[in-house]
Design an enzyme around this catalytic site. Structure first.
Site, PDB file in Angstrom:
ATOM      1  CB  SER A 141      65.869  -6.356   0.962  1.00  5.45           C
ATOM      2  OG  SER A 141      65.853  -5.066   1.500  1.00  5.45           O
ATOM      3  CG  ASN A 176      56.714   2.296   7.801  1.00  3.04           C
ATOM      4  OD1 ASN A 176      56.924   1.565   6.835  1.00  3.04           O
ATOM      5  ND2 ASN A 176      57.057   3.580   7.789  1.00  3.04           N
ATOM      6  CG  HIS A 194      61.464   6.594   8.067  1.00  5.43           C
ATOM      7  ND1 HIS A 194      60.949   6.883   6.822  1.00  5.43           N
ATOM      8  CD2 HIS A 194      62.267   7.624   8.394  1.00  5.43           C
ATOM      9  CE1 HIS A 194      61.424   8.043   6.412  1.00  5.43           C
ATOM     10  NE2 HIS A 194      62.227   8.520   7.357  1.00  5.43           N
ATOM     11  CB  VAL A 231      54.043  10.307   6.184  1.00 10.68           C
ATOM     12  CG1 VAL A 231      55.178   9.474   5.626  1.00 10.68           C
ATOM     13  CG2 VAL A 231      52.851  10.266   5.259  1.00 10.68           C
ATOM     14  CG  ASP A 232      57.989   8.274   7.341  1.00 16.94           C
ATOM     15  OD1 ASP A 232      57.646   7.092   7.239  1.00 16.94           O
ATOM     16  OD2 ASP A 232      58.432   8.939   6.391  1.00 16.94           O
TER      17      ASP A 232
HETATM   18  C1  GRF Z   1      63.784   0.541   3.222  1.00 10.40           C
HETATM   19  O1  GRF Z   1      64.922   1.356   3.259  1.00 10.40           O
HETATM   20  C2  GRF Z   1      62.764   1.040   4.198  1.00 10.40           C
HETATM   21  O2  GRF Z   1      63.314   1.626   5.328  1.00 10.40           O
HETATM   22  C3  GRF Z   1      62.043   2.088   3.400  1.00 10.40           C
HETATM   23  O3  GRF Z   1      61.984   1.565   2.092  1.00 10.40           O
HETATM   24  C4  GRF Z   1      63.063   0.668   1.898  1.00 10.40           C
HETATM   25  C5  GRF Z   1      62.457  -0.635   1.466  1.00 10.40           C
HETATM   26  O4  GRF Z   1      63.436  -1.565   1.072  1.00 10.40           O
HETATM   27  N1  GRF Z   1      60.746   2.377   3.984  1.00 10.40           N
HETATM   28  P1  GRF Z   1      63.022  -3.067   0.816  1.00 10.40           P
HETATM   29  O5  GRF Z   1      61.872  -3.064  -0.168  1.00 10.40           O
HETATM   30  O6  GRF Z   1      62.654  -3.691   2.115  1.00 10.40           O
HETATM   31  O7  GRF Z   1      64.244  -3.709   0.214  1.00 10.40           O
END
Ligand code: GRF
Length: 216
Positions: A6, A98, A100, A135-136
């Protein structure tokens, strides 16, 4: 991508809606998933480097090669559930971002909404950051925040945080690619000309970009 995609859709739609001079060169996923199906529907080139087809090291190699073939200015990880190995990605990390679902450095890793509630946080949100090191972690580009409600559960919180993600991630991508924010000495800083830009006018109300100095 690894799943729903999404955020990917939101980035593509925002680039198109604002007519930003950004070309989405391709979408790469580690399995066939909703993201690749939606990329296809939106007319974006997409490829699956199927994690299950390879040993872990070969998978990482093939993934890095597939990205290098596209030769992007920016690599956007959005829900990509793979920890990238320095060995194959060291020369790509500097152009990688990225998202998060927490206000980093709080709650790196999984189950962020549940952990935020268990920790009795009053504020929660999402962070866009560079991918450097563990990570993150990595310098934060921007964060979107919300107040936790007394009746929130992990699902309700997740839905509201995702809405924030869908707005701050495209904004961060646009800001990075247009040079409005720059990584200087491992810290994202705002370019001088930002005061004149749409970015401030349109998004100041809703987003807290203070981590990169965007406060007034
Ligand atoms: C999101 O909540 C993002 O923050 C996390 O994974 C989820 C991915 O959702 N890393 P989508 O695939 O973009 O719908």
């Amino acid at each position: 991508m690894s799943g729903r995609g999404s955020n990917m859709s939101s980035i593509i739609k925002t680039c198109r809606a604002f007519e930003w001079p950004i070309e989405v060169l391709g979408v790469i996923a580690d399995k066939k998933c909703e993201a690749t199906v939606n990329a296809e529907k939106m007319g974006v080139r997409n490829k699956v480097v199927n994690r299950e087809d390879y040993k872990p090291v070969e998978f990482q190699y093939r993934l890095s090669e597939s990205i290098k073939e596209v030769n992007p200015d920016l690599i956007v990880l959005a829900g990509f559930m793979v920890i990238l190995k320095e060995q194959f990605f060291h020369d790509l990390f500097h152009i990688m971002v990225n998202i998060h679902p927490s206000l980093l450095p709080k709650f790196p890793g999984l189950n962020t909404h549940k952990r935020a509630l268990e920790s009795k946080e009053t504020v929660h949100g999402a962070s866009v950051h560079s991918v450097i090191g563990p990570v993150d972690s990595g310098p934060i580009i921007c964060q979107g925040k919300l107040n936790i409600r007394s009746n929130d559960n992990p699902e309700s919180l997740g839905i509201r945080v995702l809405k924030i993600e869908h707005m701050i991630f495209p904004m961060a991508v646009g800001a990075v690619l247009s040079g409005k924010v720059r990584l200087v000495d491992d810290k994202w800083t705002i370019s001088n000309h930002l005061n004149d830009s749409w970015y401030k006018a349109d998004f100041k109300e809703n987003y807290d970009f203070s981590d990169c100095g965007f406060s007034s």
